[in-house]
Design a protein around this motif. Sequence first.
Motif, PDB file in Angstrom:
ATOM      1  N   ALA A 137       7.580   4.729   5.829  1.00 35.49           N
ATOM      2  CA  ALA A 137       6.968   3.655   6.612  1.00 35.49           C
ATOM      3  C   ALA A 137       5.451   3.780   6.637  1.00 35.49           C
ATOM      4  CB  ALA A 137       7.521   3.672   8.039  1.00 35.49           C
ATOM      5  N   GLY A 138       4.947   5.016   6.746  1.00 37.78           N
ATOM      6  CA  GLY A 138       3.501   5.218   6.787  1.00 37.78           C
ATOM      7  C   GLY A 138       2.872   5.322   5.418  1.00 37.78           C
ATOM      8  N   GLY A 139       3.498   6.107   4.531  1.00 41.50           N
ATOM      9  CA  GLY A 139       2.915   6.362   3.214  1.00 41.50           C
ATOM     10  C   GLY A 139       3.363   5.426   2.121  1.00 41.50           C
ATOM     11  N   GLY A 140       4.357   4.589   2.394  1.00 42.28           N
ATOM     12  CA  GLY A 140       4.805   3.614   1.409  1.00 42.28           C
ATOM     13  C   GLY A 140       5.609   4.185   0.256  1.00 42.28           C
ATOM     14  N   LEU A 141       6.040   5.440   0.335  1.00 45.79           N
ATOM     15  CA  LEU A 141       6.847   6.015  -0.734  1.00 45.79           C
ATOM     16  C   LEU A 141       8.281   5.496  -0.674  1.00 45.79           C
ATOM     17  CD1 LEU A 141       5.610   9.733  -0.671  1.00 45.79           C
ATOM     18  CD2 LEU A 141       4.887   7.891  -2.215  1.00 45.79           C
ATOM     19  N   LYS A 142       8.945   5.504  -1.824  1.00 42.17           N
ATOM     20  CA  LYS A 142      10.319   5.019  -1.933  1.00 42.17           C
ATOM     21  C   LYS A 142      11.279   6.191  -2.062  1.00 42.17           C
ATOM     22  CE  LYS A 142       8.663   0.851  -2.050  1.00 42.17           C
ATOM     23  NZ  LYS A 142       8.695   0.026  -0.805  1.00 42.17           N
ATOM     24  N   VAL A 143      12.459   6.053  -1.479  1.00 45.49           N
ATOM     25  CA  VAL A 143      13.471   7.105  -1.554  1.00 45.49           C
ATOM     26  C   VAL A 143      14.266   6.929  -2.846  1.00 45.49           C
ATOM     27  CG1 VAL A 143      15.482   8.146  -0.456  1.00 45.49           C
ATOM     28  CG2 VAL A 143      13.632   7.227   0.964  1.00 45.49           C
ATOM     29  N   LEU A 144      14.164   7.903  -3.737  1.00 43.63           N
ATOM     30  CA  LEU A 144      14.904   7.864  -4.989  1.00 43.63           C
ATOM     31  C   LEU A 144      16.271   8.519  -4.829  1.00 43.63           C
ATOM     32  CD1 LEU A 144      14.562   7.073  -8.022  1.00 43.63           C
ATOM     33  CD2 LEU A 144      13.886   9.438  -8.422  1.00 43.63           C
TER      34      LEU A 144
ATOM     35  N   ALA B 203      -7.789   2.903   4.301  1.00 43.21           N
ATOM     36  CA  ALA B 203      -6.690   2.169   4.923  1.00 43.21           C
ATOM     37  C   ALA B 203      -5.433   3.027   4.992  1.00 43.21           C
ATOM     38  CB  ALA B 203      -6.416   0.880   4.148  1.00 43.21           C
ATOM     39  N   MET B 204      -5.179   3.828   3.955  1.00 44.05           N
ATOM     40  CA  MET B 204      -4.003   4.683   3.966  1.00 44.05           C
ATOM     41  C   MET B 204      -4.110   5.749   5.048  1.00 44.05           C
ATOM     42  SD  MET B 204      -1.045   5.630   3.049  1.00 44.05           S
ATOM     43  CE  MET B 204      -0.755   4.400   1.774  1.00 44.05           C
ATOM     44  N   ALA B 205      -5.298   6.307   5.237  1.00 47.62           N
ATOM     45  CA  ALA B 205      -5.485   7.293   6.304  1.00 47.62           C
ATOM     46  C   ALA B 205      -5.176   6.674   7.665  1.00 47.62           C
ATOM     47  CB  ALA B 205      -6.907   7.834   6.264  1.00 47.62           C
ATOM     48  N   ALA B 206      -5.622   5.449   7.880  1.00 50.63           N
ATOM     49  CA  ALA B 206      -5.352   4.766   9.146  1.00 50.63           C
ATOM     50  C   ALA B 206      -3.858   4.522   9.333  1.00 50.63           C
ATOM     51  CB  ALA B 206      -6.126   3.452   9.199  1.00 50.63           C
ATOM     52  N   GLU B 207      -3.176   4.168   8.257  1.00 53.05           N
ATOM     53  CA  GLU B 207      -1.743   3.900   8.343  1.00 53.05           C
ATOM     54  C   GLU B 207      -0.964   5.186   8.636  1.00 53.05           C
ATOM     55  OE1 GLU B 207       1.460   1.057   8.124  1.00 53.05           O
ATOM     56  OE2 GLU B 207      -0.725   0.958   8.430  1.00 53.05           O
ATOM     57  N   LEU B 208      -1.337   6.277   7.991  1.00 57.20           N
ATOM     58  CA  LEU B 208      -0.657   7.540   8.262  1.00 57.20           C
ATOM     59  C   LEU B 208      -0.921   8.016   9.694  1.00 57.20           C
ATOM     60  CD1 LEU B 208      -1.307   9.444   4.907  1.00 57.20           C
ATOM     61  CD2 LEU B 208       0.853   8.443   5.692  1.00 57.20           C
ATOM     62  N   GLU B 209      -2.128   7.794  10.178  1.00 59.48           N
ATOM     63  CA  GLU B 209      -2.427   8.153  11.569  1.00 59.48           C
ATOM     64  C   GLU B 209      -1.595   7.303  12.521  1.00 59.48           C
ATOM     65  OE1 GLU B 209      -6.317   9.059  14.359  1.00 59.48           O
ATOM     66  OE2 GLU B 209      -6.457   7.449  12.863  1.00 59.48           O
TER      67      GLU B 209
ATOM     68  N   MET C  66       0.853  -1.189   0.000  1.00 60.17           N
ATOM     69  CA  MET C  66       0.000   0.000   0.000  1.00 60.17           C
ATOM     70  C   MET C  66       0.886   1.236   0.000  1.00 60.17           C
ATOM     71  SD  MET C  66      -3.093   0.986   2.596  1.00 60.17           S
ATOM     72  CE  MET C  66      -2.041   0.793   4.045  1.00 60.17           C
ATOM     73  N   SER C  67       0.568   2.180  -0.891  1.00 63.68           N
ATOM     74  CA  SER C  67       1.416   3.360  -1.031  1.00 63.68           C
ATOM     75  C   SER C  67       0.585   4.556  -1.460  1.00 63.68           C
ATOM     76  CB  SER C  67       2.519   3.098  -2.071  1.00 63.68           C
ATOM     77  OG  SER C  67       3.210   4.291  -2.394  1.00 63.68           O
ATOM     78  N   LEU C  68       1.038   5.730  -1.050  1.00 60.36           N
ATOM     79  CA  LEU C  68       0.529   6.947  -1.653  1.00 60.36           C
ATOM     80  C   LEU C  68       0.874   6.938  -3.135  1.00 60.36           C
ATOM     81  CD1 LEU C  68       1.739   9.486   1.061  1.00 60.36           C
ATOM     82  CD2 LEU C  68      -0.637   8.834   0.625  1.00 60.36           C
ATOM     83  N   GLY C  69       0.012   7.530  -3.944  1.00 58.69           N
ATOM     84  CA  GLY C  69       0.252   7.578  -5.374  1.00 58.69           C
ATOM     85  C   GLY C  69       0.563   8.984  -5.843  1.00 58.69           C
ATOM     86  N   ALA C  70       0.001   9.349  -6.967  1.00 59.07           N
ATOM     87  CA  ALA C  70       0.264  10.667  -7.555  1.00 59.07           C
ATOM     88  C   ALA C  70      -0.294  11.778  -6.682  1.00 59.07           C
ATOM     89  CB  ALA C  70      -0.369  10.738  -8.938  1.00 59.07           C
ATOM     90  N   ILE C  71       0.313  12.946  -6.780  1.00 58.02           N
ATOM     91  CA  ILE C  71      -0.277  14.151  -6.210  1.00 58.02           C
ATOM     92  C   ILE C  71      -1.292  14.672  -7.220  1.00 58.02           C
ATOM     93  CG2 ILE C  71       0.121  16.540  -5.527  1.00 58.02           C
ATOM     94  CD1 ILE C  71       2.768  15.696  -4.350  1.00 58.02           C
ATOM     95  N   VAL C  72      -2.549  14.608  -6.828  1.00 58.85           N
ATOM     96  CA  VAL C  72      -3.626  15.057  -7.710  1.00 58.85           C
ATOM     97  C   VAL C  72      -3.700  16.579  -7.714  1.00 58.85           C
ATOM     98  CG1 VAL C  72      -6.110  14.934  -8.151  1.00 58.85           C
ATOM     99  CG2 VAL C  72      -4.887  12.919  -7.282  1.00 58.85           C
ATOM    100  N   GLU C  73      -3.628  17.168  -6.510  1.00 57.38           N
ATOM    101  CA  GLU C  73      -3.705  18.622  -6.378  1.00 57.38           C
ATOM    102  C   GLU C  73      -2.783  19.102  -5.273  1.00 57.38           C
ATOM    103  OE1 GLU C  73      -8.515  19.148  -7.254  1.00 57.38           O
ATOM    104  OE2 GLU C  73      -7.614  20.015  -5.455  1.00 57.38           O
ATOM    105  N   ALA C  74      -2.285  20.311  -5.432  1.00 53.20           N
ATOM    106  CA  ALA C  74      -1.669  21.059  -4.345  1.00 53.20           C
ATOM    107  C   ALA C  74      -2.565  22.265  -4.090  1.00 53.20           C
ATOM    108  CB  ALA C  74      -0.262  21.514  -4.714  1.00 53.20           C
ATOM    109  N   VAL C  75      -2.920  22.489  -2.835  1.00 51.96           N
ATOM    110  CA  VAL C  75      -3.854  23.553  -2.489  1.00 51.96           C
ATOM    111  C   VAL C  75      -3.070  24.738  -1.925  1.00 51.96           C
ATOM    112  CG1 VAL C  75      -5.874  24.194  -1.131  1.00 51.96           C
ATOM    113  CG2 VAL C  75      -5.657  21.860  -2.029  1.00 51.96           C
ATOM    114  N   ILE C  76      -3.239  25.910  -2.552  1.00 57.22           N
ATOM    115  CA  ILE C  76      -2.548  27.134  -2.159  1.00 57.22           C
ATOM    116  C   ILE C  76      -3.569  28.118  -1.609  1.00 57.22           C
ATOM    117  CG2 ILE C  76      -1.193  29.096  -2.962  1.00 57.22           C
ATOM    118  CD1 ILE C  76      -0.097  27.326  -5.188  1.00 57.22           C
ATOM    119  N   ALA C  77      -3.346  28.597  -0.379  1.00 56.29           N
ATOM    120  CA  ALA C  77      -4.148  29.678   0.190  1.00 56.29           C
ATOM    121  C   ALA C  77      -3.600  31.000  -0.326  1.00 56.29           C
ATOM    122  CB  ALA C  77      -4.107  29.624   1.713  1.00 56.29           C
ATOM    123  N   CYS C  78      -4.475  31.861  -0.859  1.00 55.43           N
ATOM    124  CA  CYS C  78      -4.058  33.042  -1.610  1.00 55.43           C
ATOM    125  C   CYS C  78      -4.530  34.340  -0.954  1.00 55.43           C
ATOM    126  CB  CYS C  78      -4.656  32.994  -3.023  1.00 55.43           C
ATOM    127  SG  CYS C  78      -4.288  31.490  -3.942  1.00 55.43           S
ATOM    128  N   ARG C  79      -3.750  35.398  -1.172  1.00 54.70           N
ATOM    129  CA  ARG C  79      -4.201  36.743  -0.807  1.00 54.70           C
ATOM    130  C   ARG C  79      -5.391  37.149  -1.680  1.00 54.70           C
ATOM    131  NH1 ARG C  79       1.611  37.356  -0.902  1.00 54.70           N
ATOM    132  NH2 ARG C  79       2.434  37.815   1.195  1.00 54.70           N
TER     133      ARG C  79
END
Length: 272
Positions: free
Chosen positions: A164-171, A240-246, A1-14
């Motif tokens: 360990a939590g998100g399952g991402l690999k170190v490149l 399941a991923m939310a539980a693992e990250l928590e 189980m792993s995090l996948g693509a970043i779908v969105e980045a959310v920016i708070a704006c002036r």
Amino acid sequence: MSLGAIVEAVIACRDVGASAAFHARAFGLDVLADDGKEALLGVEGVDTGRIRLVPGADAPDPQLWDVGPRLLGMYSRDLARTTRLIDEAGGRSREIVTYPYGAASLTEAVALGADGVWWTLPQAGAGHRPSPALERDPGRLHGELHTAVIVPRDHDAALAFFTAGGGLKVLFDGEMSGPPFDRMTGMPADASLRLSFLVSADQAPARLEIMSFTGVDAADLSDRPLGLRRVVFAADDPVAMAAELERHGGERLGELLLRGPAGLEIQLTGGA
């Protein structure tokens, strides 16, 4: 189980409208949706690496090395043109530099954009990571969002959270110092930075980087109400991923929303 693509980045704006205009002019992003309160920008036909602009509260611009969700990244085929466009749109670009990167070299620029969001801008070329926007259009200057970068107080703890939590690999994980990096980031000559570049199993765009600095005077701006605040990750099983990250230290804010290292909000959605 792993995090996948970043779908969105959310920016708070002036000012959401002004920020949308900056990102469209500087990076050639399409305005995909705009309801008068929020705006979604990206590359038409590409479902990942988008930017959502939402209203925020005003705050001073941060230093690149201040703790918090700090940078976004995008590939460029022509960095001289990109930095010129950023400056013309109202940003502030730094010097383009080339430095050793593993067994090869990388040409890159850093720039301060709208709402205090710093941008890392690597030169696209042979061997760059997958970018649907560039691969489908050989004449396109910029890709979709390439990476999101956090600057945590504890680099190793943040790395453990996402591996360990998100399952991402170190490149890549290494320390960088010396004149190219001083000129690129503006950090003092005796400072250094550590960079960890994390990818999903299929290296889906966009990706996550962890950056930390030594020898700098860094403020903890992890709760800054402006700029990069949230990243929306695809996951095959969001619950399941939310539980693992928590379980690995994430603070639960909602069923599929957590707060992670450096104050980054992490929202999970179905696979993209």
